[in-house]
Design a protein around this motif. Structure first.
Motif: not given
Length: 284
Positions: A218, A112, A240, A238, A178-182, A252-253, A110
């Motif tokens: 991502s 960053v 979510p 991309p 998916i673009a919001d998992q880094v 997610p990060f 969670k």
């Protein structure tokens, strides 16, 4: 070089360890068949270590099907925790140091920030829980351990994201990713080299280490890079993570700080896009 024994030799990382051993001229190394190195059979593991007398054991055996683990909790726990405990115990009995491969999924993801080895591990899915429990088992039983956490592993071998994207890209003109998992992709060949670097260093700075390729991306940008390097005409959209629900929640990060492994073992880590290009070249 001291004798090395590889558990999980048939998997993706095991196959890369075999390739890299040949490239580096490592000959005193054993890659037993799965039935001769069953991580769920303590007597088989002890017999194997008694026979081979390795100085180092590399554990690549793992249950890695993240979504299936939500339904196959006991199997994931058996392989990732109980198996790790059996192997650590066998290593303790036979005076072998253990390189145990773990995952960035031990983190909640969670915050960053670059995740260090000292950050709290707080997994949010069954796979992550069982891998963390495996780490704890190794730590409790065997002082002579290197736990190497890695992330987003891919190579020319076995099933992985790169090979899946190349297959889908050959079949479709458009994909949603998916673009919001880094995180950071890791070429398993690079990880294999890092593991041998640890072993060859002669250092006994045991503990937990983070290893992935350098950089941040991502899944969407990873897929874009795969198609760009492969010169495939695929439109990538991309989306979510909520638009593509999975049984297991992903962090997610989960970008890891590699300072400790780089400074302790003087390891040079390639940038993720450079390694991806090398892999795609090998895939031809």
């Amino acid at each position: 070089m001291s004798k090395i024994l590889v558990i999980g030799a048939g998997g993706q990382l095991g196959q890369c360890l075999r390739i890299v051993a040949v490239r580096r001229g490592i000959v005193d190394i054993v890659f037993p068949a799965e039935q001769d190195a069953n991580i769920l059979d303590e007597s088989i593991l002890n017999a194997l270590l008694a026979k081979e007398q390795p100085v180092f054991v590399i554990n690549c055996a793992a249950y890695t099907a993240v979504d299936k683990a939500e339904d196959e909790v006991e199997l994931a726990k058996a392989i990732n925790e109980t198996g790790a405990r059996y192997l650590a115990s066998a290593c303790a009995t036979h005076d072998a140091a253990l390189v145990h491969v773990s995952t960035d999924f031990v983190f909640e993801g969670k915050a960053v920030k670059l995740l260090t080895e000292n950050d709290e591990a707080k997994p949010i899915n069954v796979y992550g829980v069982t891998k963390l429990d495996g780490e704890k088992a190794v730590t409790a039983i065997l002082p002579a351990h290197y736990i190497v956490r890695t992330s987003w592993l891919y190579s020319e071998y076995a099933n992985n994201f790169v090979k899946t994207m190349l297959k889908l890209g050959a079949e479709r003109d458009e994909l949603s990713i998916i673009a919001d998992q880094v995180g950071t992709p890791t070429y398993a060949i690079d990880l294999a080299n890092a593991i041998y670097d640890i072993i060859e260093s002669g250092q006994t700075d045991y503990g937990i280490y983070h290893y992935s390729n350098e950089g941040v991306t991502s899944w969407f940008d990873f897929a874009k890079a795969i198609f760009d390097i492969s010169r495939m005409e695929v439109k990538v959209n991309p989306i979510p993570g909520l638009a593509y629900p999975t049984k297991a929640i992903r962090p997610p990060f989960s970008v890891m700080d590699k300072t400790k492994i780089k400074t302790t073992f003087n390891i040079k880590i390639p940038y993720w896009k450079d390694s991806l290009a090398a892999c795609i070249t090998q895939l031809g």
